[in-house]
Design a protein around this motif. Structure first.
Motif, PDB file in Angstrom:
ATOM      1  N   SER A  14      67.678-100.626  24.114  1.00  0.00           N
ATOM      2  CA  SER A  14      67.798-100.707  25.577  1.00  0.00           C
ATOM      3  C   SER A  14      66.612-101.414  26.219  1.00  0.00           C
ATOM      4  O   SER A  14      66.734-102.532  26.697  1.00  0.00           O
ATOM      5  CB  SER A  14      68.009 -99.337  26.223  1.00  0.00           C
ATOM      6  OG  SER A  14      68.557 -99.518  27.505  1.00  0.00           O
ATOM      7  N   SER A  15      65.429-100.790  26.243  1.00  0.00           N
ATOM      8  CA  SER A  15      64.175-101.412  26.720  1.00  0.00           C
ATOM      9  C   SER A  15      64.334-102.152  28.050  1.00  0.00           C
ATOM     10  O   SER A  15      64.061-103.342  28.139  1.00  0.00           O
ATOM     11  CB  SER A  15      63.653-102.397  25.656  1.00  0.00           C
ATOM     12  OG  SER A  15      63.641-101.797  24.393  1.00  0.00           O
ATOM     13  N   PRO A  16      64.749-101.440  29.113  1.00  0.00           N
ATOM     14  CA  PRO A  16      64.944-102.134  30.398  1.00  0.00           C
ATOM     15  C   PRO A  16      63.647-102.268  31.189  1.00  0.00           C
ATOM     16  O   PRO A  16      62.658-101.596  30.914  1.00  0.00           O
ATOM     17  CB  PRO A  16      65.904-101.186  31.123  1.00  0.00           C
ATOM     18  CG  PRO A  16      65.515 -99.830  30.621  1.00  0.00           C
ATOM     19  CD  PRO A  16      65.076-100.018  29.183  1.00  0.00           C
ATOM     20  N   ILE A  63      62.217 -97.533  25.225  1.00  0.00           N
ATOM     21  CA  ILE A  63      60.903 -97.788  25.833  1.00  0.00           C
ATOM     22  C   ILE A  63      61.149 -98.524  27.146  1.00  0.00           C
ATOM     23  O   ILE A  63      61.757 -99.593  27.156  1.00  0.00           O
ATOM     24  CB  ILE A  63      59.957 -98.586  24.897  1.00  0.00           C
ATOM     25  CG1 ILE A  63      58.644 -98.941  25.599  1.00  0.00           C
ATOM     26  CG2 ILE A  63      60.613 -99.825  24.325  1.00  0.00           C
ATOM     27  CD1 ILE A  63      57.725 -97.792  25.841  1.00  0.00           C
ATOM     28  N   VAL A  64      60.720 -97.915  28.245  1.00  0.00           N
ATOM     29  CA  VAL A  64      60.989 -98.468  29.573  1.00  0.00           C
ATOM     30  C   VAL A  64      59.768 -99.237  30.068  1.00  0.00           C
ATOM     31  O   VAL A  64      58.659 -98.702  30.094  1.00  0.00           O
ATOM     32  CB  VAL A  64      61.354 -97.346  30.567  1.00  0.00           C
ATOM     33  CG1 VAL A  64      61.608 -97.921  31.955  1.00  0.00           C
ATOM     34  CG2 VAL A  64      62.589 -96.588  30.085  1.00  0.00           C
ATOM     35  N   ASN A  65      59.994-100.485  30.447  1.00  0.00           N
ATOM     36  CA  ASN A  65      58.913-101.322  30.985  1.00  0.00           C
ATOM     37  C   ASN A  65      58.773-101.005  32.472  1.00  0.00           C
ATOM     38  O   ASN A  65      59.402-101.628  33.317  1.00  0.00           O
ATOM     39  CB  ASN A  65      59.238-102.801  30.749  1.00  0.00           C
ATOM     40  CG  ASN A  65      58.097-103.709  31.155  1.00  0.00           C
ATOM     41  OD1 ASN A  65      57.036-103.265  31.576  1.00  0.00           O
ATOM     42  ND2 ASN A  65      58.321-105.010  31.049  1.00  0.00           N
ATOM     43  N   LYS A 100      64.739 -89.467  23.023  1.00  0.00           N
ATOM     44  CA  LYS A 100      63.375 -89.487  23.581  1.00  0.00           C
ATOM     45  C   LYS A 100      63.156 -90.827  24.279  1.00  0.00           C
ATOM     46  O   LYS A 100      63.471 -91.879  23.715  1.00  0.00           O
ATOM     47  CB  LYS A 100      62.354 -89.315  22.447  1.00  0.00           C
ATOM     48  CG  LYS A 100      60.908 -89.385  22.868  1.00  0.00           C
ATOM     49  CD  LYS A 100      60.334 -88.023  23.207  1.00  0.00           C
ATOM     50  CE  LYS A 100      58.859 -88.118  23.535  1.00  0.00           C
ATOM     51  NZ  LYS A 100      58.279 -86.845  23.916  1.00  0.00           N
ATOM     52  N   ILE A 101      62.634 -90.764  25.493  1.00  0.00           N
ATOM     53  CA  ILE A 101      62.329 -91.997  26.244  1.00  0.00           C
ATOM     54  C   ILE A 101      60.819 -92.104  26.408  1.00  0.00           C
ATOM     55  O   ILE A 101      60.149 -91.146  26.794  1.00  0.00           O
ATOM     56  CB  ILE A 101      63.023 -92.009  27.619  1.00  0.00           C
ATOM     57  CG1 ILE A 101      64.554 -91.974  27.438  1.00  0.00           C
ATOM     58  CG2 ILE A 101      62.623 -93.250  28.425  1.00  0.00           C
ATOM     59  CD1 ILE A 101      65.345 -91.955  28.735  1.00  0.00           C
ATOM     60  N   GLU A 146      56.053 -97.428  29.269  1.00  0.00           N
ATOM     61  CA  GLU A 146      54.884 -98.271  29.014  1.00  0.00           C
ATOM     62  C   GLU A 146      53.691 -97.861  29.864  1.00  0.00           C
ATOM     63  O   GLU A 146      52.548 -98.112  29.479  1.00  0.00           O
ATOM     64  CB  GLU A 146      55.237 -99.741  29.230  1.00  0.00           C
ATOM     65  CG  GLU A 146      56.125-100.272  28.115  1.00  0.00           C
ATOM     66  CD  GLU A 146      56.305-101.772  28.150  1.00  0.00           C
ATOM     67  OE1 GLU A 146      55.650-102.443  28.975  1.00  0.00           O
ATOM     68  OE2 GLU A 146      57.093-102.277  27.338  1.00  0.00           O
ATOM     69  N   SER A 147      53.937 -97.197  31.001  1.00  0.00           N
ATOM     70  CA  SER A 147      52.821 -96.727  31.829  1.00  0.00           C
ATOM     71  C   SER A 147      51.995 -95.671  31.087  1.00  0.00           C
ATOM     72  O   SER A 147      50.844 -95.426  31.422  1.00  0.00           O
ATOM     73  CB  SER A 147      53.355 -96.149  33.147  1.00  0.00           C
ATOM     74  OG  SER A 147      54.323 -95.145  32.900  1.00  0.00           O
ATOM     75  N   ASN A 148      52.596 -95.039  30.077  1.00  0.00           N
ATOM     76  CA  ASN A 148      51.860 -94.088  29.234  1.00  0.00           C
ATOM     77  C   ASN A 148      51.338 -94.739  27.954  1.00  0.00           C
ATOM     78  O   ASN A 148      50.252 -94.413  27.477  1.00  0.00           O
ATOM     79  CB  ASN A 148      52.765 -92.909  28.838  1.00  0.00           C
ATOM     80  CG  ASN A 148      53.215 -92.090  30.026  1.00  0.00           C
ATOM     81  OD1 ASN A 148      52.466 -91.943  30.985  1.00  0.00           O
ATOM     82  ND2 ASN A 148      54.429 -91.586  29.980  1.00  0.00           N
ATOM     83  N   THR A 149      52.118 -95.657  27.391  1.00  0.00           N
ATOM     84  CA  THR A 149      51.778 -96.167  26.062  1.00  0.00           C
ATOM     85  C   THR A 149      50.685 -97.235  26.066  1.00  0.00           C
ATOM     86  O   THR A 149      49.992 -97.402  25.069  1.00  0.00           O
ATOM     87  CB  THR A 149      53.026 -96.746  25.356  1.00  0.00           C
ATOM     88  OG1 THR A 149      53.459 -97.929  26.040  1.00  0.00           O
ATOM     89  CG2 THR A 149      54.167 -95.751  25.322  1.00  0.00           C
ATOM     90  N   TYR A 150      50.521 -97.958  27.191  1.00  0.00           N
ATOM     91  CA  TYR A 150      49.580 -99.088  27.164  1.00  0.00           C
ATOM     92  C   TYR A 150      48.133 -98.624  26.967  1.00  0.00           C
ATOM     93  O   TYR A 150      47.340 -99.288  26.294  1.00  0.00           O
ATOM     94  CB  TYR A 150      49.737 -99.979  28.411  1.00  0.00           C
ATOM     95  CG  TYR A 150      48.984 -99.542  29.641  1.00  0.00           C
ATOM     96  CD1 TYR A 150      47.827-100.202  30.046  1.00  0.00           C
ATOM     97  CD2 TYR A 150      49.445 -98.482  30.421  1.00  0.00           C
ATOM     98  CE1 TYR A 150      47.145 -99.807  31.183  1.00  0.00           C
ATOM     99  CE2 TYR A 150      48.766 -98.086  31.561  1.00  0.00           C
ATOM    100  CZ  TYR A 150      47.618 -98.750  31.949  1.00  0.00           C
ATOM    101  OH  TYR A 150      46.939 -98.371  33.074  1.00  0.00           O
TER     102      TYR A 150
END
Length: 605
Positions: A123-125, A161-163, A284-285, A288-292
Motif C-alpha cells: 500500500s504505502s500511501p 508504511i504511511v508517508n 500493523k501500520i 514515517e513520522s516515527n520511523t525516520y
C-alpha cells in the motif's frame, strides 16, 4: 499419501531393486501424460539410464513392471522411449476424491506456531491525496500474496508504511489554512482523503500562478527564461511558507503538529473506507513520522562502526562500489533524512516488533534500484533477512484513454473506479437477466461481489512484473478468462447442490471404491489434485497470476464436463452421487482459490 508420492516411492524402490543403487528423490520426474498417449502420469526415466546401462524403452518397461507389481495405485503402464506412462487405478482416484472431500482446505498447508514468519509490506500511501489505480494494483497484489504465503504454511504479518511527513503534506495543510474557511469532511460531504487531495491540487494551482507571475516579472527585468523560471520557483511566497511550515513541524511546533494530526486523521478515515471496499487490511501500520528518527539513529550507529562515511559537507554516505554500485546518500548535509534512511528505521522497528524470517516489499518496478541498495545496507547493519529481502516488483497499470477520468483529470481515483465497476456489474447482470426473483438488497450485494471480482481478477491474472492495461468492459464478461465467469460457475455448482438437497439426495463424506468413474471424471479429479501444486508454485514465484490461471483452467474443465454429462440427470444413482461429490469439490476449490486472490464468490447469480 498422495498418488504422486506413492509412485515416487515405488520408483525409488524399483531403481534400488533392479539396478542396486539408491537415488535421490529429486531424480524422480513426474509429469502429466500427454493427451496423445494412454495414461495419467508420466515418469521420465532418462535420469536412470547411467544406472541401468540399458536402452530408454527397456529401462522404462522394467521400472513399469516393478511399479505395477508393487504400487496399488497403478493399474497399467506403457513405455514410449524414455517415458513411462502410468495408468492410475480407479480405486486410487476415488480414494483421492474422498481425501479432498474430507478436507476443507485440500491443497493448502497448515500454519503452526513453528511456521516461518513472513512480513509483507504493501500500500504505502502518501497522506496528501486519495488512493489511485496504481495503489489498487499494489493493494490487491499485497493482500493476495499474503493469502498465498499463508496457504503455503507460513505465519504472515501484513504491514503498511504511511508517508505522513514532508513537504507534500505541508502543501495541503497550508492550502487548507489559506483557502479552506474551516471546511471539514462533515461540512463538505467529502471523504477526508479526497478533501485533502483537493487542497493539494489547490496549492499546486496557486503556486503555478505565482511562479508564472514572478517569471514574467523577472523576464521583463531582462533575465533569460530558464533562469527566470528557476528563480520564480524558489521565490514563490507559497513554497517558502510551505518550507517554513515543514521546519516548524520538525521542531514540534504545537500549532503545526495539531493541524497535521487533524488533517491526517481525516485522510486515514478516508483510506480505511477504501481499504474496506477493496477487502484488504493490515496487521500493523507504521508511520514515517516515527520511523525516520529511528533510521537516523541507525545510520549514526553504522557511521560509528565504520559502515558508512561522512563527507566534508557533513552528509553521510554508504560506499557500494565494491558491490558494483555507486555511493548512496543516507543523511543530507543539514542532517535531514532521505527515503533510504526511513526504510532502515522502519526495518529496525519491525525487527524489534516481530521475529521476521522473510521480508517482502510490494513496491513498483521504478524502485528496483532502491531495494537492491536497501538489501545490501540492511545486511551490513546486521538484519538476518537483509540479504534475502524480496522486492515484489510490479509494473504500471493504466486504463484505456478516456475511461473513468478522475476528478483531477490525471490519475484514476480508486473510489471512483470501485464505484464504476460495481455499477457496471449491476447493469450487465440486469441486462443478462441474472437478477430474476432477487430483492434490491441481494442485487446490490451480488453487484458488489461481481464488480470487485471483475476488477481484482483482471488485475491479478496478469504477471505482476508486466505493465498492464485495465479494461473495465473486458473485465465484466460472463465468458472467457474473467472473474465473473468463474464466479458464475461457482454459483451454478451451488445451485445444483441446492437442487440435490431439495430432492433429498444425500452426498456422502466417503465414496465406496466400487463407484463408477469415467475418463472425464478422472480428468476432473486430476485437475482438482493440481491445486496444491499451483499453490506451492505461486508461493515460490510470488505469483497470484498462477492461482488465477489455475482457477480459470478448473472452471473450463468443469464447464466442459457439465456440457458433456448431466449431474442430476445421470443414468444411475451411483453416477449421480459421484458427480455431485465432484461438483462439490470443484466449487470448494474455486472458492478457496479465489479467496487466495481476495475474491468473494456468490451463492447465486
Amino acid at each position: 499419501m498422495t498418488i504422486e508420492q506413492q509412485i515416487i516411492n515405488a520408483a525409488l524402490a524399483a531403481v534400488k531393486e533392479l539396478y542396486g543403487q539408491e537415488v535421490a528423490e529429486k531424480m524422480v520426474q513426474l509429469q502429466k501424460t500427454k493427451k496423445e498417449f494412454e495414461g495419467n502420469l508420466t515418469l521420465v526415466v532418462f535420469p536412470f539410464l547411467k544406472i541401468s546401462r540399458k536402452k530408454p524403452d527397456e529401462t522404462a518397461r522394467e521400472i513399469g513392471e516393478y511399479i505395477k507389481q508393487n504400487c496399488e495405485a497403478i493399474a497399467d503402464f506403457n513405455a514410449v522411449g524414455g517415458f513411462l506412462n502410468l495408468v492410475i487405478d480407479k480405486k486410487a482416484w476415488l480414494a483421492l476424491l474422498n481425501e479432498m472431500n474430507q478436507n476443507e482446505k485440500f491443497g493448502e498447508k497448515p500454519v503452526t506456531e513453528a511456521s516461518p514468519l513472513v512480513m509483507i509490506e504493501y500500500s504505502s500511501p502518501n497522506t496528501n491525496k486519495p488512493l489511485h489505480l496504481g495503489h489498487v494494483r499494489n493493494n490487491l497484489l499485497g493482500w493476495s500474496l499474503a493469502q498465498i504465503m499463508e496457504a503455503n504454511g507460513n505465519r504472515v504479518v501484513k504491514t503498511n508504511i504511511v508517508n505522513d511527513r514532508g513537504i507534500h503534506i505541508c502543501k495541503s495543510m497550508l492550502a487548507w489554512q489559506k483557502f479552506g474557511n474551516g471546511e471539514t469532511p462533515e461540512t463538505s460531504g467529502k471523504k477526508g482523503d479526497h478533501l485533502i487531495g483537493d487542497y493539494y491540487v489547490a496549492f499546486d494551482k496557486h503556486y503555478r500562478a505565482e511562479v508564472a507571475e514572478l517569471k514574467a516579472k523577472y523576464v521583463a527585468e531582462g533575465m533569460d527564461e530558464e533562469q527566470a523560471e528557476k528563480k520564480a520557483k524558489e521565490e514563490s511566497p507559497l513554497i517558502k511558507e510551505a518550507h517554513e511550515m515543514l521546519v516548524k513541524w520538525e521542531q514540534n511546533d504545537p500549532e503545526v503538529r495539531a493541524l497535521w494530526k487533524k488533517m491526517n486523521d481525516w485522510v486515514y478515515a478516508g483510506f480505511d473506507e477504501t481499504y474496506k471496499a477493496l477487502g484488504v487490511g493490515f496487521d500493523k501500520i507504521y508511520y514515517e513520522s516515527n520511523t525516520y528518527l529511528v533510521g537516523k539513529k541507525k545510520v549514526e550507529e553504522g557511521l560509528a562502526k565504520g559502515l558508512f562515511f561522512r563527507k566534508d559537507d557533513n552528509s553521510v554516505w554508504a560506499d557500494l562500489t565494491d558491490e558494483g554500485l555507486d555511493q548512496k546518500l543516507l543523511l543530507r548535509s543539514d542532517g535531514t533524512s532521505v527515503y533510504m534512511t526511513q526504510d532502515i528505521g522502519t526495518a529496525e522497528m519491525r525487527f524489534n516488533d516481530f521475529p521476521i524470517d522473510k521480508m517482502i516489499y510490494v513496491v513498483g518496478n521504478e524502485q528496483n534500484y532502491h531495494f537492491q541498495v536497501l538489501s545490501i545496507l540492511l545486511d551490513r547493519l546486521g538484519f538476518k533477512w537483509g540479504k534475502e529481502l524480496v522486492h515484489f516488483s510490479y509494473g504500471m497499470v493504466e486504463l484505456p484513454n478516456g475511461k473513468m477520468k478522475s476528478r483531477e483529470g490525471t490519475v484514476v481515483d480508486a473510489d471512483d473506479l470501485i464505484a464504476a465497476m460495481v455499477a457496471d456489474a449491476k447493469q450487465t447482470s440486469e441486462e443478462l437477466g441474472k437478477f430474476k426473483d432477487m430483492s434490491e438488497e441481494e442485487r446490490n450485494e451480488i453487484a458488489r461481489i461481481v464488480g470487485l471480482g471483475a476488477l481484482k481478477y483482471f488485475i491479478l491474472k496478469v504477471d505482476a512484473r508486466k505493465n498492464m492495461l485495465f479494461n473495465p468492459e473486458e473485465s465484466i464478461d460472463f465468458n472467457g478468462n474473467t472473474g465473473p465467469f468463474i464466479q458464475y460457475t461457482y454459483a451454478r455448482i451451488r445451485s445444483i447442490l441446492r437442487k440435490a438437497q431439495a430432492e433429498g439426495i444425500n452426498i456422502p463424506a466417503t465414496l465406496a471404491d466400487t463407484m463408477p468413474l469415467n475418463e472425464k471424471e478422472i480428468e476432473l479429479i486430476q485437475k482438482l489434485n493440481e491445486f496444491g501444486a499451483a499453490v506451492e508454485q505461486a508461493g515460490k514465484d510470488y505469483s497470484p497470476s498462477g492461482i488465477a490461471n489455475y482457477c480459470y483452467e478448473l472452471t473450463k474443465a468443469f464447464n466442459q464436463f457439465y456440457h458433456d454429462y448431466s449431474i442430476l440427470g445421470a443414468d444411475t444413482e451411483e453416477e449421480k452421487v459421484v458427480r455431485l461429490v465432484l461438483a462439490q469439490n470443484v466449487g470448494k476449490t474455486l472458492k478457496n482459490g479465489m479467496a487466495l486472490l481476495g475474491i468473494e464468490v456468490p451463492e447465486r447469480m
